[in-house]
Design an enzyme around this catalytic site. Structure first.
Site, PDB file in Angstrom:
ATOM      1  N   HIS A   1      -4.101  11.165  -2.515  1.00  0.00           N
ATOM      2  CA  HIS A   1      -4.411  11.252  -1.088  1.00  0.00           C
ATOM      3  C   HIS A   1      -5.165  12.561  -0.854  1.00  0.00           C
ATOM      4  CE1 HIS A   1      -4.227  10.781   3.124  1.00  0.00           C
ATOM      5  NE2 HIS A   1      -2.945  10.547   3.309  1.00  0.00           N
TER       6      HIS A   1
ATOM      7  N   ARG B   1      -1.563   9.291  11.545  1.00  0.00           N
ATOM      8  CA  ARG B   1      -2.323  10.540  11.455  1.00  0.00           C
ATOM      9  C   ARG B   1      -3.647  10.406  10.727  1.00  0.00           C
ATOM     10  NH1 ARG B   1       2.438  11.693  12.415  1.00  0.00           N
ATOM     11  NH2 ARG B   1       2.755  10.031  10.931  1.00  0.00           N
ATOM     12  N   THR B   2      -3.622   9.795   9.558  1.00  0.00           N
ATOM     13  CA  THR B   2      -4.844   9.821   8.747  1.00  0.00           C
ATOM     14  C   THR B   2      -5.963   9.074   9.462  1.00  0.00           C
ATOM     15  OG1 THR B   2      -3.473   9.953   6.784  1.00  0.00           O
ATOM     16  CG2 THR B   2      -5.772   9.368   6.443  1.00  0.00           C
TER      17      THR B   2
ATOM     18  N   ARG C   1      -8.045   3.214   3.173  1.00  0.00           N
ATOM     19  CA  ARG C   1      -6.675   3.288   2.624  1.00  0.00           C
ATOM     20  C   ARG C   1      -6.301   1.914   2.092  1.00  0.00           C
ATOM     21  NH1 ARG C   1      -1.523   5.915   5.573  1.00  0.00           N
ATOM     22  NH2 ARG C   1      -2.602   7.734   4.757  1.00  0.00           N
TER      23      ARG C   1
ATOM     24  N   LYS D   1      -8.350 -13.526   4.473  1.00  0.00           N
ATOM     25  CA  LYS D   1      -8.938 -14.830   4.078  1.00  0.00           C
ATOM     26  C   LYS D   1      -9.248 -14.866   2.591  1.00  0.00           C
ATOM     27  CE  LYS D   1     -11.437 -15.335   8.459  1.00  0.00           C
ATOM     28  NZ  LYS D   1     -12.797 -15.245   9.028  1.00  0.00           N
TER      29      LYS D   1
END
Ligand code: NCD
Length: 304
Positions: free
Chosen positions: A129, A51-52, A101, A80
């Site tokens: 959030h 969703r986000t 995120r 890396k």
């Protein structure tokens, strides 16, 4: 405003304005179709999301802009060994705004110190959030008609659930908000939220392990999943994951106008027999997420 790291970066007036713009977008989508022509959002997701990430991308596309980014750390140069700060410096040259995120608490804040474009925290570990909270506030405003005078039940993983931490921090600024904190003993709300947020601001709250104890008092019941990825021990997760399963039977004493919310994804904590109850708002809530993110992108890019 430069970055959105914590919901406290926005004043109540700014939140109200975002909600009003989002409601206008819902009514007059066509007016907004070219507001971000030529603009790009980068979605940097070092942790899974449906969703986000997709709602940020859909939001920018519906504003006429475009999107770039990655959806897992393994497909970025962090695999890396590149630092978040270096990634952000580079991506700032490719985009106008970044939604990020990360599994580490504070990573978006660190990124914002090095970024030349606005950063939006799209979830940092078990911490915060803020755009889910904006989604939740828009949902509450649209479904209940107000953001004050509410008794809010928060149920499930209150320890690791970042959406709960952000939502409490936002709601305490509105008058006459009470909380019922429903969780297993092992997943109670962190002490810092109790002391520095609830008690410091003299907010009425109680704690229980029983989902039905106060269900008749609630205006909102906000369910959450047990945050599997934040557990150190698989056995603890297995023991706690099905602690709460909301079903029709448990709702028998609930108010007729209760609003049942969930940030999603759902695992088992709401039985699918609740989905057709008129009080179930969680799928609508996910849809509101796109509109509030459209409003947020406009604001952060300074588009009138
Ligand atoms: C939440 C999250 O990522 O914290 N999901 C979301 O953004 N809609 C809740 C969760 O993952 O349980």
């Amino acid at each position: 405003m430069k970055h959105l790291i914590d919901i406290q970066n926005l004043t109540i007036e700014e939140i109200d304005e975002l909600i009003e713009v989002a409601r206008d977008i819902i009514k007059h989508k066509e007016k907004y179709a070219h507001k971000c022509d030529g603009k790009k959002i980068a979605t940097l997701f070092f942790e899974p999301s449906t969703r986000t990430r997709l709602s940020f991308e859909a939001a920018m596309l519906e504003l006429g802009g475009s999107v770039l980014g990655f959806s897992e750390a393994a497909s970025s140069s962090s695999a890396k060994g590149e630092s978040v700060s270096d990634t952000i410096r580079v991506v700032g040259a490719y985009s106008d705004i970044i939604a990020m995120r990360h599994p580490k608490e504070g990573a978006p804040l660190v990124a914002s110190l090095k970024s030349i474009v606005p950063i939006i925290n799209a979830g940092d570990g078990g911490h915060n959030h803020p755009t889910q909270t904006l989604t939740d506030l828009l949902t509450i405003k649209c479904e209940k008609g107000r953001l004050d005078n509410l008794t809010i039940g928060l149920c499930g993983d209150l320890m690791f659930g970042r959406t709960v931490h952000s939502l409490i921090t936002a709601m305490i600024r509105y008058p006459n908000i009470k909380f019922v904190l429903i969780s297993p003993k092992e997943l109670m709300i962190p002490e810092y939220i109790k002391k520095d947020v609830l008690e410091k601001n003299k907010i009425e709250y109680c704690e229980t392990t029983d989902i039905e104890e106060y269900i008749d008092k609630l205006d909102i019941l906000y369910m959450t999943r047990v945050q599997k990825e934040r557990f150190f021990n698989e056995d603890d997760y297995v023991r706690l994951k099905d602690y709460y399963i909301l079903n029709k039977e448990k709702l028998k004493n609930a108010k007729e106008d209760l609003c049942i919310m969930h940030p999603l994804p759902r695992v088992n904590e709401i039985s699918t027999d609740v989905d057709d109850d008129k009080r179930a708002c969680y799928f609508k809530q996910a849809e509101y997420g796109k509109y509030i993110r459209m409003a947020l992108i406009l604001k952060m890019l300074g588009v009138k």
